[in-house]
Motif scaffolding. Structure first.
Motif, PDB file in Angstrom:
ATOM      1  N   THR A 854      -2.401   1.743   3.327  1.00 27.07           N
ATOM      2  CA  THR A 854      -1.457   1.988   4.421  1.00 27.07           C
ATOM      3  C   THR A 854      -2.214   2.274   5.716  1.00 27.07           C
ATOM      4  O   THR A 854      -3.347   2.776   5.703  1.00 27.07           O
ATOM      5  CB  THR A 854      -0.537   3.181   4.115  1.00 27.07           C
ATOM      6  N   LYS A 920      -0.321  -5.801  14.043  1.00 30.77           N
ATOM      7  CA  LYS A 920      -0.031  -6.025  12.630  1.00 30.77           C
ATOM      8  C   LYS A 920      -0.985  -7.045  12.022  1.00 30.77           C
ATOM      9  O   LYS A 920      -1.448  -6.890  10.876  1.00 30.77           O
ATOM     10  CB  LYS A 920       1.425  -6.506  12.484  1.00 30.77           C
ATOM     11  N   HIS A 921      -1.324  -8.106  12.764  1.00 27.31           N
ATOM     12  CA  HIS A 921      -2.202  -9.134  12.200  1.00 27.31           C
ATOM     13  C   HIS A 921      -3.595  -8.578  11.926  1.00 27.31           C
ATOM     14  O   HIS A 921      -4.262  -8.975  10.967  1.00 27.31           O
ATOM     15  CB  HIS A 921      -2.268 -10.362  13.128  1.00 27.31           C
ATOM     16  N   ARG A 922      -4.042  -7.632  12.757  1.00 32.23           N
ATOM     17  CA  ARG A 922      -5.356  -7.006  12.521  1.00 32.23           C
ATOM     18  C   ARG A 922      -5.317  -6.122  11.273  1.00 32.23           C
ATOM     19  O   ARG A 922      -6.265  -6.099  10.483  1.00 32.23           O
ATOM     20  CB  ARG A 922      -5.781  -6.176  13.733  1.00 32.23           C
ATOM     21  N   GLN A 923      -4.218  -5.382  11.130  1.00 29.75           N
ATOM     22  CA  GLN A 923      -4.059  -4.543   9.940  1.00 29.75           C
ATOM     23  C   GLN A 923      -4.053  -5.400   8.671  1.00 29.75           C
ATOM     24  O   GLN A 923      -4.718  -5.081   7.681  1.00 29.75           O
ATOM     25  CB  GLN A 923      -2.773  -3.726  10.032  1.00 29.75           C
ATOM     26  N   ASP A 924      -3.294  -6.514   8.705  1.00 33.94           N
ATOM     27  CA  ASP A 924      -3.198  -7.391   7.528  1.00 33.94           C
ATOM     28  C   ASP A 924      -4.548  -7.992   7.177  1.00 33.94           C
ATOM     29  O   ASP A 924      -4.917  -8.088   5.993  1.00 33.94           O
ATOM     30  CB  ASP A 924      -2.186  -8.507   7.777  1.00 33.94           C
ATOM     31  N   ALA A 925      -5.281  -8.419   8.187  1.00 33.23           N
ATOM     32  CA  ALA A 925      -6.598  -9.021   7.943  1.00 33.23           C
ATOM     33  C   ALA A 925      -7.561  -7.997   7.343  1.00 33.23           C
ATOM     34  O   ALA A 925      -8.323  -8.303   6.402  1.00 33.23           O
ATOM     35  CB  ALA A 925      -7.164  -9.581   9.250  1.00 33.23           C
ATOM     36  N   GLU A 927      -6.699  -5.250   5.681  1.00 36.32           N
ATOM     37  CA  GLU A 927      -6.247  -4.911   4.327  1.00 36.32           C
ATOM     38  C   GLU A 927      -6.740  -5.941   3.316  1.00 36.32           C
ATOM     39  O   GLU A 927      -7.190  -5.599   2.211  1.00 36.32           O
ATOM     40  CB  GLU A 927      -4.723  -4.816   4.271  1.00 36.32           C
ATOM     41  N   LYS A 928      -6.678  -7.212   3.678  1.00 36.00           N
ATOM     42  CA  LYS A 928      -7.140  -8.272   2.783  1.00 36.00           C
ATOM     43  C   LYS A 928      -8.626  -8.088   2.451  1.00 36.00           C
ATOM     44  O   LYS A 928      -9.047  -8.217   1.289  1.00 36.00           O
ATOM     45  CB  LYS A 928      -6.905  -9.638   3.436  1.00 36.00           C
ATOM     46  N   ARG A 931      -9.090  -5.119   0.072  1.00 36.97           N
ATOM     47  CA  ARG A 931      -8.702  -5.472  -1.305  1.00 36.97           C
ATOM     48  C   ARG A 931      -9.774  -6.341  -1.970  1.00 36.97           C
ATOM     49  O   ARG A 931     -10.049  -6.197  -3.171  1.00 36.97           O
ATOM     50  CB  ARG A 931      -7.349  -6.189  -1.305  1.00 36.97           C
TER      51      ARG A 931
END
Length: 943
Positions: A854, A920-925, A927-928, A931
């Motif tokens: 998160t 949001k796109h920076r957070q998603d990148a 997070e990937k 992971r």
């Protein structure tokens, strides 16, 4: 309906609790006997194979080859049948005994017929072969020992010695674990008189082959010269042995990895009851104790169900392990649950349902043990109640009993069952009287309660007097845990508070919780009572002080009682628990404002723990947000005590000084904020206070150096680091050159950790390199801070613990410091070295922790908070911080909270421009990438 209620409803033919001494009846095996061991076929093939052989080595090899094939066929057939009927345990244990009988008798026949023929034995050469111990009972798990007794009328003859030796070699070649003894009848009697273990094995003898008359003579001799008139000493020895065994196994019925055979509530406890019953009453089956009045029919049924369930579990453990193994380890729990047929449903894993059934059976075994031993006392085998070992220690003065009660065998009993049951509130009053007088409850009274739980109905639950008794049990007598634990074991707690029943014996399948949910609840209440009795003032000064000043005890005790009742559902247990509190509190007579407070405490019982362990309490926003959530000093006080009790009730060694320091810091900061106003919480004020404190500590420095030190750091340094650490950093930075790496290690006893301070020239990825260096020496990071000074130096403070969760010993600090120095100088590359780190242990692999990441931009004024919740593995922090560094993310601080196999790594970060991560796109990148790093760590750890 839970699985065991269906699966244990087996045909009547499988309900026979014990084998008759004559052996296993064919119809009671899991397969036809000839499918397991075709005695006639094996004998014919052996005779044909051995007919023309004279060399002993060839005879033995041919025998082993034939018996090994029969053994392999029989074992495969039993296992396949057991897969189809995974709870038909007795038929399986008899089947293994039948197979072993065939192997042993054929080995002896070959030894006496082909290897050492003796067609006209003398009187001294007679021999009887007896199965003893568990094998003698006809109960064998797949890899149980084969215990044999070779009986002679007199001393061992040369012929008998040769037969025994040849037999044993054949059995050993079949990879059987054979325990054996060769004795005359006088030897058996003499040795058993002084050794109760030998006496117990002889109690369970079964004739296998040889001279039947000699076997009968041994049994009659033992009965006359050994067993008769010695029941009292045998019982006492068995009970002492039982107590010592329980102590070795941890003394807890709810051990998270129980020993199915030796643990409390396990098979050995049931076998001990059988031994004593057979010794005293001469019974051959436990069901006979019903006719003797020792057990009621429903109690015997519980014995029967528990024994079958435990034997099934033990057999599955052996088959899965491929060896004699009785510890139900975490990895085996998952596999046994699947074999028996448990499934995931209702928000819980199959293994949790399985272990709940296991613990319920173990609890019932404890109740049956009390009932049986009390019957033994009543038979005057031992006049004092010391028999069960419940009244050890000095005698204490007792209070006078209320009418309707009497002391029987040193325990609280009921004078008239009928009169007692005429008022159903007596089912609660019994426990109140026990706490009031200090007497333990007599098992006869316990049986009376258990048999009449149906009297506890909605009318009784709503009765003000019943409510008064229950609340007094919690609040009035100073030791509520004793009454609650006994009420729970007898089913009264779950009957009076139905919301409690689902969590009874509920296991939480993780490495964090040491107890089932019901036992954890009682431990939490026990801790609260200890604090009230002022027994933990030194360990828990804040909680002790809060209780001494005074709180609403009813609210606090009920919050402790209800806080985890929402577990085992698909929803968040805190939310479910709050709904349960909303139902329970009015029923227990709480005022609306009290009920509302209990509901709030249950709903937020993890809030303070999460804030203290997963957030940076040095960040002003953390304190401000927490203060807004609790709103009042009263709620803060109540939540603090509940949080402390909850953590201490999780299990041994979970509470430590690190957690204590975090909670005390959050409590004091929040209390001050609530008292002076949230507007007093600002960064400028804290920075000024921190600089002033440092000047006082460095009063021996000249003014120029002191000004340089206070000017070189940015605001977050002053707001987020304690004065002790700032003093160490100041000394490390004083006179440092650009090429130097300065390190200071010290034990921080107050926090139960080792503090490692660094000062070196700043460069990208510094946090990751430091984390890697610490990982290489096995250090677990629990908290970390990194800062950059205005003149280009990186400063960092890490608090680390060893593998046991303690500070590093002083003698280990030089190695710790040396490895860190080598890593920072590039002499050791962390990523390469970590590839060779220890893998996850097999028993820990079944734990599943779904990864959750998160991003929070509201929890801190100047940082984005990234929270990574995942499975803990060696080197995880290094890989995560390396990933962040490669993504040009600056890590200001990290807070690491570990809960068994689960870890929550919280990072306070900025991007390379000093900004929060809003896009949001920076957070998603990111997070990937995180992971992917977690997946790499999992692969490296062998998960």
């Amino acid at each position: 309906m839970t699985l065991h209620q269906d699966a244990l409803a087996l045909p009547a033919s499988d309900r026979n609790p014990r084998l008759p001494e004559t052996g296993t009846a064919p119809g009671e095996l899991i397969l036809p006997p000839e499918t397991i061991f075709d005695a006639e076929g094996v004998r014919a093939r052996l005779d044909a194979a051995l007919a023309d052989l004279s060399d002993p080595g060839q005879i033995r090899a041919a025998t082993v080859a034939e018996l090994s094939a029969a053994q392999k066929t029989g074992r495969a057939a039993i296992e396949a049948a057991f897969d189809e009927a995974p709870l038909y345990a007795r038929r399986v244990t008899r089947a293994y005994a039948h197979l072993t009988d065939g192997l042993v008798t054929e080995a002896i026949r070959v030894a006496t017929t082909f290897l050492h023929p003796n067609p006209t034995p003398t009187e001294a050469e007679r021999m009887a072969v007896m199965a003893v111990g568990g094998y003698g009972r006809g109960e064998m798990a797949p890899f149980s020992d084969v215990d044999l007794l070779f009986v002679m009328p007199y001393k061992m003859t040369g012929w008998a010695e040769s037969v025994v030796e040849s037999t044993l070699y054949i059995l050993w070649d079949l990879h059987l674990k054979v325990g054996h003894a060769s004795r005359s009848i006088p030897d058996c009697t003499r040795l058993a008189k002084g050794d109760f273990t030998i006496r117990t094995t002889l109690l369970e003898m079964r004739f296998l082959t040889g001279d039947a008359a000699l076997s009968q003579e041994l049994q009659e001799t033992l009965q006359k010269q050994l067993f008769k008139g010695t029941a009292s000493e045998f019982i006492e020895a068995k009970l002492e042995e039982r107590a010592a065994r329980h102590k070795r196994q941890g003394g807890q019925r709810y051990m998270v990895e129980p020993n199915v055979k030796e643990g409390k509530g396990g098979l050995r406890d049931l076998q001990t009851l059988y031994w004593i019953a057979k010794y005293e009453h001469g019974v051959t089956q436990v069901s006979e104790l019903v006719q003797l009045g020792v057990f009621r029919q429903e109690e015997f049924n519980a014995f029967d169900a528990a024994e079958r369930f435990l034997w099934a579990v033990r057999c599955h453990i052996h088959l899965l392990s491929g060896r004699a193994q009785d510890q139900l380890t975490f990895d085996l729990q998952v596999e046994v649950a699947a074999r028996i047929g448990y499934t995931d449903h209702g928000g819980r894993r199959a293994v949790e349902y399985f272990m709940q059934d296991y613990f319920r059976h173990a609890t019932r075994v404890g109740e049956l043990t009390r009932i049986f031993l009390t019957a033994m006392e009543a038979a005057h085998l031992k006049p004092e109640p010391m028999l069960i070992g419940l009244l050890k220690g000095r005698r204490m003065r007792r209070k006078k009993l209320k009418p309707g009660y009497v002391v029987k065998q040193g325990r609280l009993a009921v004078t008239d069952d009928k009169a007692f049951l005429a008022d159903k509130l007596n089912l609660l009053r019994l426990f109140e009287e026990g706490l009031r007088t200090g007497y333990l409850i007599h098992p006869d009274a316990m049986r009376l309660v258990t048999a009449n739980l149906k009297l506890i109905d909605d009318e009784m639950r709503a009765d003000p007097e019943a409510v008064r008794i229950f609340l007094d049990l919690l609040l009035k007598h100073g030791n509520p845990e004793r009454g609650l634990r006994r009420m729970n074991e007898l089913g009264v707690l779950g009957a009076f508070v139905p919301e409690f029943a689902p969590v009874v014996a509920m296991m939480q399948f993780n490495m964090y919780h040491s107890f089932t949910v019901d036992e954890h609840t009682i431990q939490v209440i026990s801790t609260l009572a200890q604090i009230e009795r002022e027994e933990l003032i030194e360990e828990l000064p804040v909680a002790s002080g809060i209780l001494k000043q005074g709180v609403n005890r009813k609210v606090l005790y009920l919050a402790c009682f209800i806080h985890d009742l929402g577990k085992g559902r698909d929803e968040d247990h805190s939310v479910v628990g709050a709904k349960i509190a909303r139902r329970i509190c009015p029923r227990l007579g709480l005022k609306p404002d009290e009920a509302e407070t209990v509901e709030w405490l249950v709903r937020h019982h993890l809030l303070m723990s999460d804030m203290a362990q997963k957030r940076d309490i040095g960040d002003i926003r953390t304190v401000r947000d927490f203060a807004k959530a609790v709103k009042t000093r009263s709620r803060l006080d109540l939540l603090t005590v509940l949080t402390v009790c909850d953590i201490r009730g999780v299990g041994p060694n979970v509470w430590n000084n690190w957690k204590a320091t975090l909670l005390r810091g959050l409590y004091r900061a929040t209390a001050a904020a609530l008292e002076t106003g949230l507007e007093d919480l600002n960064r400028e004020k804290r920075e000024g206070e921190a600089k002033r404190a440092l000047r006082e500590r460095l009063e021996d420095w000249d003014r120029k150096d002191l000004k340089a030190e206070t000017d070189r750091h940015y605001g977050p340094y002053w707001q987020g680091l304690d004065t002790d650490s700032q003093v160490v950093i100041a000394r490390l930075l004083r006179g440092i050159s650009d090429s130097e790496i300065r390190i200071d290690t010290a034990q921080d006893i107050d926090r139960d950790a080792t503090r490692v301070c660094f000062a070196l020239a700043d460069h990208p990825g510094i946090f990751s390199r430091l984390a890697g260096a610490l990982s290489l020496v096995g250090a677990n990071v629990v908290d970390a801070r990194t800062y950059t000074s205005k003149d280009g130096f990186a400063t960092a403070v890490f608090w680390v613990q060893d593998a046991e969760g303690h500070p590093y010993e002083a003698g280990r600090l030089p190695r710790l410091k040396g490895m860190i120095d080598k890593t920072l100088k590039g002499e050791v590359v962390a990523s390469h070295a970590l590839d060779k780190r220890d893998k996850i242990k097999k028993r820990e692999r079944p734990f599943n922790v779904p990864t959750n990441i998160t991003f929070d931009n509201e929890g801190s004024e100047i940082y984005t908070i990234i929270e990574v919740d995942t499975r803990d593995r060696p080197g995880l922090l290094y890989d995560l911080t390396k990933t962040l560094a490669a993504s040009n993310i600056y890590i200001a601080s990290a807070v690491i909270a570990t809960y068994g196999e689960q870890v929550i790594d919280t990072f306070y970060v900025k991007d390379m421009f000093g900004l929060k991560l809003h896009a949001k796109h920076r957070q998603d990148a990111l997070e990937k990438k995180l992971r992917e790093a977690i997946a790499r760590v999992a692969e490296r750890a062998g998960a």
